[in-house]
Design a protein around this motif. Structure first.
Motif, mmCIF file in Angstrom:
data_model
loop_
_atom_site.group_PDB
_atom_site.id
_atom_site.type_symbol
_atom_site.label_atom_id
_atom_site.label_comp_id
_atom_site.label_asym_id
_atom_site.label_seq_id
_atom_site.Cartn_x
_atom_site.Cartn_y
_atom_site.Cartn_z
ATOM 1 N N THR A 136 0.889 7.090 9.728
ATOM 2 C CA THR A 136 -0.103 7.285 10.794
ATOM 3 C C THR A 136 -1.443 6.681 10.379
ATOM 4 O O THR A 136 -1.693 6.439 9.189
ATOM 5 C CB THR A 136 -0.293 8.776 11.103
ATOM 6 O OG1 THR A 136 -0.719 9.443 9.907
ATOM 7 C CG2 THR A 136 1.005 9.405 11.587
ATOM 8 N N GLU A 137 -2.278 6.419 11.383
ATOM 9 C CA GLU A 137 -3.634 5.882 11.151
ATOM 10 C C GLU A 137 -3.593 4.718 10.164
ATOM 11 O O GLU A 137 -4.290 4.730 9.125
ATOM 12 C CB GLU A 137 -4.550 6.994 10.643
ATOM 13 C CG GLU A 137 -4.671 8.160 11.620
ATOM 14 C CD GLU A 137 -5.415 9.347 11.007
ATOM 15 O OE1 GLU A 137 -5.302 10.446 11.581
ATOM 16 O OE2 GLU A 137 -6.088 9.188 9.976
ATOM 17 N N THR A 138 -2.797 3.712 10.482
ATOM 18 C CA THR A 138 -2.589 2.610 9.544
ATOM 19 C C THR A 138 -3.896 1.905 9.190
ATOM 20 O O THR A 138 -4.812 1.781 10.017
ATOM 21 C CB THR A 138 -1.584 1.592 10.097
ATOM 22 O OG1 THR A 138 -2.005 1.195 11.406
ATOM 23 C CG2 THR A 138 -0.190 2.181 10.153
ATOM 24 N N GLN A 139 -3.944 1.439 7.942
ATOM 25 C CA GLN A 139 -5.116 0.756 7.402
ATOM 26 C C GLN A 139 -4.689 -0.592 6.836
ATOM 27 O O GLN A 139 -3.511 -0.790 6.532
ATOM 28 C CB GLN A 139 -5.752 1.632 6.317
ATOM 29 C CG GLN A 139 -6.197 2.998 6.837
ATOM 30 C CD GLN A 139 -6.562 3.971 5.724
ATOM 31 O OE1 GLN A 139 -6.539 3.633 4.543
ATOM 32 N NE2 GLN A 139 -6.895 5.191 6.111
ATOM 33 N N PRO A 140 -5.618 -1.538 6.692
ATOM 34 C CA PRO A 140 -5.251 -2.865 6.172
ATOM 35 C C PRO A 140 -4.489 -2.806 4.848
ATOM 36 O O PRO A 140 -3.563 -3.598 4.635
ATOM 37 C CB PRO A 140 -6.610 -3.557 6.007
ATOM 38 C CG PRO A 140 -7.483 -2.913 7.029
ATOM 39 C CD PRO A 140 -7.045 -1.467 7.088
ATOM 40 N N GLU A 141 -4.836 -1.837 3.997
ATOM 41 C CA GLU A 141 -4.161 -1.747 2.693
ATOM 42 C C GLU A 141 -2.713 -1.260 2.792
ATOM 43 O O GLU A 141 -1.981 -1.241 1.795
ATOM 44 C CB GLU A 141 -4.948 -0.847 1.727
ATOM 45 C CG GLU A 141 -5.273 0.517 2.261
ATOM 46 C CD GLU A 141 -6.662 0.589 2.885
ATOM 47 O OE1 GLU A 141 -7.094 -0.409 3.518
ATOM 48 O OE2 GLU A 141 -7.297 1.648 2.764
ATOM 49 N N ASP A 142 -2.290 -0.869 4.001
ATOM 50 C CA ASP A 142 -0.886 -0.501 4.195
ATOM 51 C C ASP A 142 0.005 -1.729 4.346
ATOM 52 O O ASP A 142 1.237 -1.623 4.320
ATOM 53 C CB ASP A 142 -0.724 0.384 5.437
ATOM 54 C CG ASP A 142 -1.412 1.735 5.289
ATOM 55 O OD1 ASP A 142 -1.868 2.283 6.309
ATOM 56 O OD2 ASP A 142 -1.509 2.230 4.140
ATOM 57 N N SER A 143 -0.599 -2.904 4.526
ATOM 58 C CA SER A 143 0.186 -4.140 4.662
ATOM 59 C C SER A 143 0.951 -4.408 3.371
ATOM 60 O O SER A 143 0.363 -4.475 2.283
ATOM 61 C CB SER A 143 -0.741 -5.325 4.963
ATOM 62 O OG SER A 143 -1.344 -5.188 6.229
ATOM 63 N N ALA A 144 2.270 -4.515 3.490
ATOM 64 C CA ALA A 144 3.144 -4.705 2.326
ATOM 65 C C ALA A 144 4.585 -4.765 2.820
ATOM 66 O O ALA A 144 4.847 -4.651 4.027
ATOM 67 C CB ALA A 144 2.998 -3.542 1.335
ATOM 68 N N VAL A 145 5.519 -4.934 1.897
ATOM 69 C CA VAL A 145 6.941 -4.791 2.217
ATOM 70 C C VAL A 145 7.377 -3.391 1.805
ATOM 71 O O VAL A 145 7.065 -2.942 0.690
ATOM 72 C CB VAL A 145 7.797 -5.857 1.497
ATOM 73 C CG1 VAL A 145 9.275 -5.645 1.812
ATOM 74 C CG2 VAL A 145 7.369 -7.258 1.927
ATOM 75 N N TYR A 146 8.042 -2.692 2.703
ATOM 76 C CA TYR A 146 8.520 -1.350 2.449
ATOM 77 C C TYR A 146 10.048 -1.357 2.357
ATOM 78 O O TYR A 146 10.725 -1.935 3.204
ATOM 79 C CB TYR A 146 8.072 -0.396 3.562
ATOM 80 C CG TYR A 146 6.586 -0.149 3.539
ATOM 81 C CD1 TYR A 146 5.699 -1.084 4.079
ATOM 82 C CD2 TYR A 146 6.053 1.002 2.958
ATOM 83 C CE1 TYR A 146 4.330 -0.886 4.042
ATOM 84 C CE2 TYR A 146 4.685 1.222 2.922
ATOM 85 C CZ TYR A 146 3.837 0.270 3.468
ATOM 86 O OH TYR A 146 2.479 0.480 3.419
ATOM 87 N N PHE A 147 10.562 -0.728 1.303
ATOM 88 C CA PHE A 147 12.009 -0.623 1.107
ATOM 89 C C PHE A 147 12.433 0.834 1.154
ATOM 90 O O PHE A 147 11.818 1.682 0.485
ATOM 91 C CB PHE A 147 12.411 -1.179 -0.265
ATOM 92 C CG PHE A 147 12.249 -2.664 -0.423
ATOM 93 C CD1 PHE A 147 11.174 -3.184 -1.123
ATOM 94 C CD2 PHE A 147 13.184 -3.543 0.099
ATOM 95 C CE1 PHE A 147 11.019 -4.549 -1.297
ATOM 96 C CE2 PHE A 147 13.042 -4.919 -0.066
ATOM 97 C CZ PHE A 147 11.950 -5.417 -0.758
ATOM 98 N N CYS A 148 13.490 1.121 1.911
ATOM 99 C CA CYS A 148 14.139 2.415 1.785
ATOM 100 C C CYS A 148 15.285 2.272 0.794
ATOM 101 O O CYS A 148 15.732 1.160 0.502
ATOM 102 C CB CYS A 148 14.647 2.911 3.128
ATOM 103 S SG CYS A 148 15.924 1.866 3.888
#
Lengths: 114, 114
Positions: free
Chosen positions: A78-90
């Motif tokens: 929630t409330e995404t921020q620029p620093e959340d930009s990345a590749v996410y792996f489950c």
């Protein structure tokens, strides 16, 4: 062996909006489901995890839900921020009291638009 | 010390060379792992060591030879590699007992095979 499917492969959201990434797994014996964030050129970082005896877990802006019957789990930011930009792996594994390797999904490239 | 360290950071080798990758952790973890990650792909499990014994080998070619000299160290010996073996090699460690199976990754060794 275990097979983990992850969607979407790319997700672009406006800063401040929410992002949801979904994964399904095939092996009903899997009981541990971590999520990793990997920035370009960096190591995968564990951001949250959930075990099969729990349906939901939250840590500030991130949460993970697990539906054991349907064999799927999701990451919510929630409330995404620029620093959340990345590749996410489950990932999924079986924890029977010893060591087990992780089976990863193919990853989601999350892009936060300013 | 709460980190997994890996050396070297970068390695360039010819197909006839012999080299080794090194991984170290001082968190008291009893399980250690090698993963291979190609560009824009998820990490893929290669080997798992539990209490210094090899417990999982994911059908990795014999040109990759793991070694666990003690509970803090993990090596990966490389010999007669192919150009397609070029990748980021990640080491990880976890508690290895009970339900505490969070895996923590090192920064990786970026390997280029010429």
């Amino acid at each position: 062996g275990e097979n983990v499917e992850q969607h979407p492969s790319t997700l672009s959201v406006q800063e401040g909006d929410s992002a949801v990434i979904k994964c399904t797994y095939s092996d009903s014996a899997s009981n541990y489901f971590p999520w990793y964030k990997q920035e370009l050129g960096k190591r995968p970082q564990l951001i949250i995890d959930i075990r099969s005896n729990v349906g939901e877990k939250k840590d500030q802006r991130i949460a993970v839900t697990l539906n054991k019957t349907a064999k799927h789990f999701s990451l919510h930011i929630t409330e995404t921020q620029p620093e959340d930009s990345a590749v996410y792996f489950c990932a999924a594994s079986y924890s029977g009291g010893g060591a087990d390797g992780l089976t990863f999904g193919k990853g989601t490239h999350l892009i936060i638009q300013p | 010390d709460t980190e997994v360290t890996q050396t070297p950071k970068h390695l360039v080798m010819g197909m006839t060379n012999k080299k080794s990758l090194k991984c170290e952790q001082h968190m008291g973890h009893r399980a250690m792992y090698w993963y291979k990650q190609k560009a824009k792909k998820p990490p893929e499990l290669m080997f798992v060591y539990s209490y210094e014994k090899l417990s999982i080998n994911e059908s990795v070619p014999s040109r990759f030879s793991p070694e666990c000299p003690n509970s803090s160290l993990l090596n990966l010996h490389l010999h007669a590699l192919q150009p397609e073996d070029s990748a980021l090699y990640l080491c990880a460690s976890s508690h290895g007992t009970g339900i505490y199976n969070e895996q923590f990754f090192g920064p990786g060794t970026r390997l280029t095979v010429l």
